[in-house]
Design a protein around this motif. Structure first.
Motif, PDB file in Angstrom:
ATOM      1  N   TRP A   4       0.851  -1.181   0.000  1.00 44.88           N
ATOM      2  CA  TRP A   4       0.000   0.000   0.000  1.00 44.88           C
ATOM      3  C   TRP A   4       0.885   1.228   0.000  1.00 44.88           C
ATOM      4  O   TRP A   4       2.014   1.184   0.484  1.00 44.88           O
ATOM      5  CB  TRP A   4      -0.850   0.029   1.279  1.00 44.88           C
ATOM      6  CG  TRP A   4      -2.021  -0.871   1.242  1.00 44.88           C
ATOM      7  CD1 TRP A   4      -3.267  -0.562   0.808  1.00 44.88           C
ATOM      8  CD2 TRP A   4      -2.086  -2.233   1.636  1.00 44.88           C
ATOM      9  NE1 TRP A   4      -4.092  -1.651   0.908  1.00 44.88           N
ATOM     10  CE2 TRP A   4      -3.393  -2.691   1.420  1.00 44.88           C
ATOM     11  CE3 TRP A   4      -1.158  -3.127   2.159  1.00 44.88           C
ATOM     12  CZ2 TRP A   4      -3.804  -3.971   1.703  1.00 44.88           C
ATOM     13  CZ3 TRP A   4      -1.566  -4.414   2.447  1.00 44.88           C
ATOM     14  CH2 TRP A   4      -2.870  -4.832   2.213  1.00 44.88           C
ATOM     15  N   PRO A   5       0.383   2.344  -0.531  1.00 45.76           N
ATOM     16  CA  PRO A   5       1.140   3.593  -0.405  1.00 45.76           C
ATOM     17  C   PRO A   5       1.385   3.864   1.085  1.00 45.76           C
ATOM     18  O   PRO A   5       0.533   3.574   1.929  1.00 45.76           O
ATOM     19  CB  PRO A   5       0.217   4.652  -1.011  1.00 45.76           C
ATOM     20  CG  PRO A   5      -0.688   3.885  -1.915  1.00 45.76           C
ATOM     21  CD  PRO A   5      -0.851   2.527  -1.275  1.00 45.76           C
ATOM     22  N   ARG A   6       2.533   4.409   1.390  1.00 40.80           N
ATOM     23  CA  ARG A   6       2.952   4.608   2.777  1.00 40.80           C
ATOM     24  C   ARG A   6       1.884   5.302   3.616  1.00 40.80           C
ATOM     25  O   ARG A   6       1.616   4.909   4.749  1.00 40.80           O
ATOM     26  CB  ARG A   6       4.244   5.409   2.805  1.00 40.80           C
ATOM     27  CG  ARG A   6       4.851   5.531   4.173  1.00 40.80           C
ATOM     28  CD  ARG A   6       6.163   6.280   4.109  1.00 40.80           C
ATOM     29  NE  ARG A   6       7.020   5.668   3.116  1.00 40.80           N
ATOM     30  CZ  ARG A   6       8.169   5.081   3.374  1.00 40.80           C
ATOM     31  NH1 ARG A   6       8.625   5.054   4.585  1.00 40.80           N
ATOM     32  NH2 ARG A   6       8.876   4.529   2.424  1.00 40.80           N
ATOM     33  N   ASP A   7       1.247   6.327   3.074  1.00 40.46           N
ATOM     34  CA  ASP A   7       0.260   7.074   3.854  1.00 40.46           C
ATOM     35  C   ASP A   7      -1.070   6.333   4.006  1.00 40.46           C
ATOM     36  O   ASP A   7      -1.947   6.778   4.730  1.00 40.46           O
ATOM     37  CB  ASP A   7       0.040   8.462   3.276  1.00 40.46           C
ATOM     38  CG  ASP A   7      -0.435   8.439   1.834  1.00 40.46           C
ATOM     39  OD1 ASP A   7      -0.205   7.440   1.131  1.00 40.46           O
ATOM     40  OD2 ASP A   7      -1.054   9.434   1.407  1.00 40.46           O
ATOM     41  N   GLU A   8      -1.232   5.182   3.361  1.00 45.03           N
ATOM     42  CA  GLU A   8      -2.465   4.400   3.448  1.00 45.03           C
ATOM     43  C   GLU A   8      -2.331   3.159   4.336  1.00 45.03           C
ATOM     44  O   GLU A   8      -3.304   2.459   4.581  1.00 45.03           O
ATOM     45  CB  GLU A   8      -2.902   3.953   2.050  1.00 45.03           C
ATOM     46  CG  GLU A   8      -3.287   5.095   1.134  1.00 45.03           C
ATOM     47  CD  GLU A   8      -4.592   5.750   1.555  1.00 45.03           C
ATOM     48  OE1 GLU A   8      -5.494   5.031   2.016  1.00 45.03           O
ATOM     49  OE2 GLU A   8      -4.690   6.977   1.420  1.00 45.03           O
ATOM     50  N   ILE A   9      -1.124   2.872   4.814  1.00 47.92           N
ATOM     51  CA  ILE A   9      -0.898   1.628   5.555  1.00 47.92           C
ATOM     52  C   ILE A   9      -1.706   1.571   6.843  1.00 47.92           C
ATOM     53  O   ILE A   9      -2.329   0.554   7.152  1.00 47.92           O
ATOM     54  CB  ILE A   9       0.600   1.414   5.821  1.00 47.92           C
ATOM     55  CG1 ILE A   9       1.301   1.145   4.498  1.00 47.92           C
ATOM     56  CG2 ILE A   9       0.826   0.254   6.797  1.00 47.92           C
ATOM     57  CD1 ILE A   9       2.786   1.077   4.579  1.00 47.92           C
ATOM     58  N   ALA A  10      -1.725   2.647   7.609  1.00 46.94           N
ATOM     59  CA  ALA A  10      -2.475   2.639   8.871  1.00 46.94           C
ATOM     60  C   ALA A  10      -3.960   2.389   8.612  1.00 46.94           C
ATOM     61  O   ALA A  10      -4.605   1.606   9.324  1.00 46.94           O
ATOM     62  CB  ALA A  10      -2.268   3.948   9.619  1.00 46.94           C
ATOM     63  N   ARG A  11      -4.504   3.015   7.584  1.00 48.46           N
ATOM     64  CA  ARG A  11      -5.918   2.814   7.249  1.00 48.46           C
ATOM     65  C   ARG A  11      -6.172   1.383   6.772  1.00 48.46           C
ATOM     66  O   ARG A  11      -7.186   0.767   7.117  1.00 48.46           O
ATOM     67  CB  ARG A  11      -6.343   3.828   6.191  1.00 48.46           C
ATOM     68  CG  ARG A  11      -7.826   4.072   6.206  1.00 48.46           C
ATOM     69  CD  ARG A  11      -8.175   5.265   5.403  1.00 48.46           C
ATOM     70  NE  ARG A  11      -8.361   4.803   4.025  1.00 48.46           N
ATOM     71  CZ  ARG A  11      -8.552   5.589   3.007  1.00 48.46           C
ATOM     72  NH1 ARG A  11      -8.546   6.882   3.165  1.00 48.46           N
ATOM     73  NH2 ARG A  11      -8.734   5.097   1.810  1.00 48.46           N
ATOM     74  N   ALA A  12      -5.248   0.836   5.984  1.00 52.07           N
ATOM     75  CA  ALA A  12      -5.384  -0.552   5.522  1.00 52.07           C
ATOM     76  C   ALA A  12      -5.326  -1.510   6.711  1.00 52.07           C
ATOM     77  O   ALA A  12      -6.068  -2.485   6.763  1.00 52.07           O
ATOM     78  CB  ALA A  12      -4.297  -0.880   4.512  1.00 52.07           C
ATOM     79  N   HIS A  13      -4.467  -1.213   7.672  1.00 51.92           N
ATOM     80  CA  HIS A  13      -4.360  -2.052   8.874  1.00 51.92           C
ATOM     81  C   HIS A  13      -5.677  -2.046   9.659  1.00 51.92           C
ATOM     82  O   HIS A  13      -6.104  -3.089  10.156  1.00 51.92           O
ATOM     83  CB  HIS A  13      -3.218  -1.563   9.749  1.00 51.92           C
ATOM     84  CG  HIS A  13      -3.092  -2.304  11.039  1.00 51.92           C
ATOM     85  ND1 HIS A  13      -2.689  -3.612  11.098  1.00 51.92           N
ATOM     86  CD2 HIS A  13      -3.317  -1.926  12.311  1.00 51.92           C
ATOM     87  CE1 HIS A  13      -2.668  -4.003  12.355  1.00 51.92           C
ATOM     88  NE2 HIS A  13      -3.045  -2.994  13.113  1.00 51.92           N
TER      89      HIS A  13
END
Length: 70
Positions: A4-13
């Motif tokens: 995932w794009p770096r800024d989307e990882i927390a949301r994906a988690h």
């Protein structure tokens, strides 16, 4: 391995905790380094006529490496 794009990882988690198990960058980097140390890295770009990295058993140039695909 999914990316995932770096800024989307927390949301994906948050959305898929069973898929994106670690949301912090240090843990992901440690995991990646472990994969590389065990010989799990993939040469990029694939060699001419090499099978596609996606596992389709088709040549990369006729699969994910096909111009305009995506």
């Amino acid at each position: 391995m999914l990316f995932w794009p770096r800024d989307e990882i927390a949301r994906a988690h948050e959305a898929w905790p069973q898929v994106v198990q670690h949301a912090d960058q240090d843990t992901r980097l440690a995991c990646l380094n472990g994969i590389v140390e065990q010989g799990g890295a993939i040469d990029w770009p694939p060699a001419r006529n090499a099978p596609c990295w996606c596992g389709s058993a088709v040549k990369h140039k006729k699969c994910c490496g096909r111009p305009g695909r995506g």
